[in-house]
Design a protein around this motif. Structure first.
Motif, mmCIF file in Angstrom:
data_model
loop_
_atom_site.group_PDB
_atom_site.id
_atom_site.type_symbol
_atom_site.label_atom_id
_atom_site.label_comp_id
_atom_site.label_asym_id
_atom_site.label_seq_id
_atom_site.Cartn_x
_atom_site.Cartn_y
_atom_site.Cartn_z
ATOM 1 N N THR A 160 -38.233 9.942 30.319
ATOM 2 C CA THR A 160 -39.440 9.100 30.419
ATOM 3 C C THR A 160 -39.062 8.080 29.082
ATOM 4 O O THR A 160 -39.390 7.407 29.014
ATOM 5 C CB THR A 160 -40.982 9.745 30.442
ATOM 6 O OG1 THR A 160 -40.374 10.602 31.049
ATOM 7 C CG2 THR A 160 -41.933 8.923 30.430
ATOM 8 N N THR A 161 -39.320 8.740 28.084
ATOM 9 C CA THR A 161 -38.717 8.456 26.632
ATOM 10 C C THR A 161 -37.856 6.908 26.959
ATOM 11 O O THR A 161 -37.521 6.441 26.212
ATOM 12 C CB THR A 161 -39.043 9.126 25.630
ATOM 13 O OG1 THR A 161 -39.802 10.771 25.334
ATOM 14 C CG2 THR A 161 -38.796 8.712 23.879
ATOM 15 N N ILE A 189 -28.204 -0.541 23.202
ATOM 16 C CA ILE A 189 -28.969 0.168 23.138
ATOM 17 C C ILE A 189 -29.799 0.893 24.218
ATOM 18 O O ILE A 189 -29.755 1.516 24.789
ATOM 19 C CB ILE A 189 -30.124 -0.092 22.569
ATOM 20 C CG1 ILE A 189 -30.607 -0.290 20.747
ATOM 21 C CG2 ILE A 189 -31.601 0.385 22.184
ATOM 22 C CD1 ILE A 189 -30.965 -1.210 20.434
ATOM 23 N N VAL A 190 -29.521 -0.608 25.317
ATOM 24 C CA VAL A 190 -30.373 -0.263 26.730
ATOM 25 C C VAL A 190 -29.034 0.360 27.119
ATOM 26 O O VAL A 190 -29.858 1.439 28.756
ATOM 27 C CB VAL A 190 -29.812 -1.650 27.624
ATOM 28 C CG1 VAL A 190 -30.465 -1.120 28.960
ATOM 29 C CG2 VAL A 190 -31.169 -2.572 27.057
ATOM 30 N N THR A 191 -27.941 0.667 27.376
ATOM 31 C CA THR A 191 -26.519 0.938 27.614
ATOM 32 C C THR A 191 -26.924 2.618 28.072
ATOM 33 O O THR A 191 -27.099 3.121 28.731
ATOM 34 C CB THR A 191 -25.145 0.824 27.938
ATOM 35 O OG1 THR A 191 -24.892 -0.309 28.290
ATOM 36 C CG2 THR A 191 -24.450 1.609 28.437
ATOM 37 N N VAL A 192 -26.659 3.010 26.814
ATOM 38 C CA VAL A 192 -27.324 4.254 25.567
ATOM 39 C C VAL A 192 -28.407 4.986 26.604
ATOM 40 O O VAL A 192 -28.099 5.559 26.602
ATOM 41 C CB VAL A 192 -26.800 4.466 24.808
ATOM 42 C CG1 VAL A 192 -27.682 5.805 24.128
ATOM 43 C CG2 VAL A 192 -25.750 3.905 24.468
ATOM 44 N N SER A 193 -29.274 4.165 26.469
ATOM 45 C CA SER A 193 -30.478 4.984 26.754
ATOM 46 C C SER A 193 -30.977 4.625 28.427
ATOM 47 O O SER A 193 -31.438 5.731 28.624
ATOM 48 C CB SER A 193 -31.879 4.248 26.301
ATOM 49 O OG SER A 193 -32.129 3.725 25.566
ATOM 50 N N LEU A 194 -30.422 3.834 29.328
ATOM 51 C CA LEU A 194 -30.098 3.905 30.346
ATOM 52 C C LEU A 194 -29.691 5.343 31.245
ATOM 53 O O LEU A 194 -29.905 6.154 32.409
ATOM 54 C CB LEU A 194 -30.162 3.235 31.379
ATOM 55 C CG LEU A 194 -30.267 2.806 32.621
ATOM 56 C CD1 LEU A 194 -31.285 3.248 33.018
ATOM 57 C CD2 LEU A 194 -29.977 1.235 32.952
ATOM 58 N N ALA A 195 -28.394 5.208 30.774
ATOM 59 C CA ALA A 195 -28.145 6.270 30.584
ATOM 60 C C ALA A 195 -28.131 8.147 30.608
ATOM 61 O O ALA A 195 -28.202 8.922 31.899
ATOM 62 C CB ALA A 195 -26.415 5.749 30.049
ATOM 63 N N ILE A 196 -28.905 7.738 29.402
ATOM 64 C CA ILE A 196 -29.803 9.472 29.477
ATOM 65 C C ILE A 196 -30.836 9.135 30.494
ATOM 66 O O ILE A 196 -30.994 10.027 30.536
ATOM 67 C CB ILE A 196 -30.326 9.074 28.010
ATOM 68 C CG1 ILE A 196 -29.184 9.418 26.642
ATOM 69 C CG2 ILE A 196 -31.245 10.106 27.715
ATOM 70 C CD1 ILE A 196 -29.885 9.158 25.508
ATOM 71 N N SER A 197 -31.381 8.145 30.637
ATOM 72 C CA SER A 197 -32.582 8.593 31.538
ATOM 73 C C SER A 197 -32.134 8.581 33.220
ATOM 74 O O SER A 197 -32.892 9.642 33.110
ATOM 75 C CB SER A 197 -33.804 6.905 32.163
ATOM 76 O OG SER A 197 -34.422 6.484 32.202
ATOM 77 N N SER A 198 -31.057 8.446 33.545
ATOM 78 C CA SER A 198 -30.564 8.471 34.843
ATOM 79 C C SER A 198 -30.176 9.759 34.899
ATOM 80 O O SER A 198 -30.236 10.358 36.055
ATOM 81 C CB SER A 198 -29.599 7.324 35.145
ATOM 82 O OG SER A 198 -28.790 6.991 34.471
ATOM 83 N N VAL A 213 -41.313 15.052 38.002
ATOM 84 C CA VAL A 213 -41.126 14.368 37.555
ATOM 85 C C VAL A 213 -41.715 12.685 37.615
ATOM 86 O O VAL A 213 -41.494 11.949 36.441
ATOM 87 C CB VAL A 213 -39.206 14.640 38.046
ATOM 88 C CG1 VAL A 213 -38.298 12.634 37.606
ATOM 89 C CG2 VAL A 213 -38.642 15.705 37.951
ATOM 90 N N LEU A 214 -41.830 12.921 38.330
ATOM 91 C CA LEU A 214 -42.407 11.574 39.021
ATOM 92 C C LEU A 214 -43.520 10.948 38.467
ATOM 93 O O LEU A 214 -43.152 9.638 38.002
ATOM 94 C CB LEU A 214 -42.562 11.458 40.780
ATOM 95 C CG LEU A 214 -40.879 10.950 41.191
ATOM 96 C CD1 LEU A 214 -41.403 10.994 42.998
ATOM 97 C CD2 LEU A 214 -39.894 9.794 41.372
ATOM 98 N N PHE A 215 -44.400 11.476 38.463
ATOM 99 C CA PHE A 215 -45.507 11.153 37.275
ATOM 100 C C PHE A 215 -44.859 11.585 35.898
ATOM 101 O O PHE A 215 -45.862 10.960 35.133
ATOM 102 C CB PHE A 215 -46.606 12.361 37.902
ATOM 103 C CG PHE A 215 -47.507 12.714 39.221
ATOM 104 C CD1 PHE A 215 -48.134 10.971 39.668
ATOM 105 C CD2 PHE A 215 -47.348 13.627 39.347
ATOM 106 C CE1 PHE A 215 -48.569 11.255 40.708
ATOM 107 C CE2 PHE A 215 -47.982 13.876 41.150
ATOM 108 C CZ PHE A 215 -48.462 12.181 41.821
ATOM 109 N N PHE A 216 -44.287 12.129 35.392
ATOM 110 C CA PHE A 216 -43.685 11.694 34.118
ATOM 111 C C PHE A 216 -43.413 10.698 34.146
ATOM 112 O O PHE A 216 -43.805 9.591 33.049
ATOM 113 C CB PHE A 216 -42.838 13.107 33.868
ATOM 114 C CG PHE A 216 -43.226 14.180 33.073
ATOM 115 C CD1 PHE A 216 -43.663 13.791 31.186
ATOM 116 C CD2 PHE A 216 -44.011 15.818 33.200
ATOM 117 C CE1 PHE A 216 -44.104 14.877 30.682
ATOM 118 C CE2 PHE A 216 -43.770 16.322 32.402
ATOM 119 C CZ PHE A 216 -44.389 16.456 31.567
ATOM 120 N N GLN A 217 -42.673 9.811 34.992
ATOM 121 C CA GLN A 217 -41.932 8.929 34.725
ATOM 122 C C GLN A 217 -43.094 7.520 35.017
ATOM 123 O O GLN A 217 -43.101 6.325 34.357
ATOM 124 C CB GLN A 217 -40.510 8.989 35.736
ATOM 125 C CG GLN A 217 -40.493 6.968 36.121
ATOM 126 C CD GLN A 217 -39.334 7.453 37.141
ATOM 127 O OE1 GLN A 217 -38.410 7.880 37.573
ATOM 128 N NE2 GLN A 217 -39.486 6.646 38.221
#
Length: 307
Positions: free
Chosen positions: A166-167, A82-91, A106-110
Motif C-alpha cells: 500500500t505504501t 521512482i515510479v518504476t521501483v515503487s510499482l515493482a515493489i507494489s506489484s 490485501v484488497l482492503f489494505f490497498q
C-alpha cells in the motif's frame, strides 16, 4: 447544433470512461482467484505474471508511443525511476501477500492507498489536505488498525507485506499526480522488467506446472496488463473522485470470487476493518468541493493491486 454535438461527445466520453474503469476493476479483482490455483513458488508466481505483463504492456507502449518508447521513458527522469521501483515493489509484494494472508485483507489494505498518498504528499510536498480528506485518513487508519490486530496471529508478514504494498503504491500515486503532464505507462512496463531482474536468482521454473503457465499468462495479460491499460484510458475521461469510487468494485469482487471458488471466508476483523476503510474511501471519493483526491494517476496501477 455544435452545442448538441459537444454534449453528445461528452456523454460518450463519460460512458466510455466508466466502462474502462469498471473493466479495470474487474480485471484486478481476479488476482486472488488466479493465485490460489498456482503451485509454483511465490517468487516464480510473481516473475511469471511480471513476464507476461511486460509483454502485454510493451505492446501497448510501442503502439501508443509509436517508436518513442525509450525516449518517453528517459524524459521521465528521476520521477520515472521512482515510479518504476515503487510499482515493482507494489506489484511484487501484492502476490507475495496473497501467500500469507487473505485476499480480502490485501484488497482492503490497498483501498487505503489514496488516503495514504494524500498524507504522503502533505509531508513531502506540503500539499494542502482538506478537512474531508483528514477525516477519511483518520477513518482509514482505524480500519487498518482493526485488520492489523486481526492479522497478528498469522505472522508479521501478513501485516508487513500489505503495508509495504500500500505504501509503495501511494508513492506511485503521488509521483504520477505530480507529473500529470506525461504518461507513466513506459515506467509501468519497466517496473515489470525490474521485478524479473530482482527475482531471477529465486525463480524455480521446475516448480511451475503446465496449468501454472496458463495462469501466469492470464494474470499478466488480463489481470495486470489489461487492467493498467484500461485505467490509463479511463482515468483521463472521468473526475478523480468518480474513478476512486468505481475502482472500489475490485475490493467487493476480489474476496467474492475467492469465496465462491475456494470457500475462503474473510475473518470478522477483516470484514469490520474493510468496511471501515470502504467508508473512508467513499467519504473521500464523493467529495465535490475539495481539491481532487489523489486517486487517479495518469498511469494508475494496482494494485498489483496495485495491487
Amino acid at each position: 447544433m455544435t452545442g448538441v454535438v459537444d454534449v453528445a461527445n461528452a456523454k460518450r466520453r463519460t460512458r466510455n470512461g466508466r466502462i474502462a474503469i469498471l473493466g479495470a476493476a474487474i480485471a484486478w479483482s481476479t488476482a486472488g482467484l488466479g493465485q490460489h490455483a498456482l503451485e509454483a513458488t511465490a517468487a516464480t508466481q510473481i516473475a511469471g505474471r511480471a513476464f507476461f505483463a511486460f509483454v502485454f504492456l510493451l505492446g501497448v507502449v510501442v503502439f501508443t508511443e509509436r517508436g518513442r518508447a525509450i525516449a518517453s521513458l528517459r524524459s521521465l527522469g528521476l520521477s520515472g525511476v521512482i515510479v518504476t521501483v515503487s510499482l515493482a515493489i507494489s506489484s511484487g509484494t501484492f502476490l507475495f501477500a496473497l501467500n500469507y494472508t487473505s485476499v480480502a485483507n490485501v484488497l482492503f489494505f490497498q483501498a487505503a492507498a489514496p488516503m495514504l498518498a494524500a498524507l504522503l504528499a502533505w509531508v513531502v510536498m506540503s500539499e494542502r489536505i482538506a478537512a474531508r480528506t483528514w477525516l477519511a485518513i483518520a477513518v482509514a487508519a482505524v480500519g487498518m488498525s482493526v485488520m492489523v490486530a486481526g492479522s497478528l496471529d498469522a505472522g508479521a508478514l501478513a501485516v508487513l507485506l500489505p503495508f509495504v504494498m500500500t505504501t509503495s503504491f501511494a508513492v506511485v500515486i503521488v509521483i504520477t499526480r505530480h507529473r500529470q503532464e506525461v504518461s507513466m505507462l513506459p515506467a509501468t512496463c519497466a517496473s515489470q522488467v525490474l521485478v524479473l531482474v530482482v527475482l531471477a536468482p529465486f525463480i524455480s521454473i521446475g516448480s511451475a506446472t503446465g496449468s501454472d503457465w496458463t495462469i501466469f499468462l492470464l494474470l499478466g495479460f488480463f489481470q495486470m496488463g489489461l487492467g493498467l491499460t484500461l485505467l490509463t484510458v479511463g482515468a483521463r475521461m472521468l473526475p478523480s473522485a468518480e474513478v476512486a469510487l468505481l475502482t472500489l468494485l475490485e475490493v467487493v469482487l476480489g474476496p467474492l470470487w475467492v469465496w465462491l471458488a475456494y470457500s475462503e471466508r474473510p475473518t470478522a476483523t477483516t470484514l469490520v476493518g474493510g468496511a471501515i476503510i470502504t467508508i473512508a474511501v467513499i467519504v473521500q471519493a464523493t467529495a465535490s468541493n475539495d481539491p481532487a483526491p489523489m486517486t487517479a494517476p495518469v498511469l494508475a496501477v494496482p494494485a498489483p493491486d496495485s495491487s
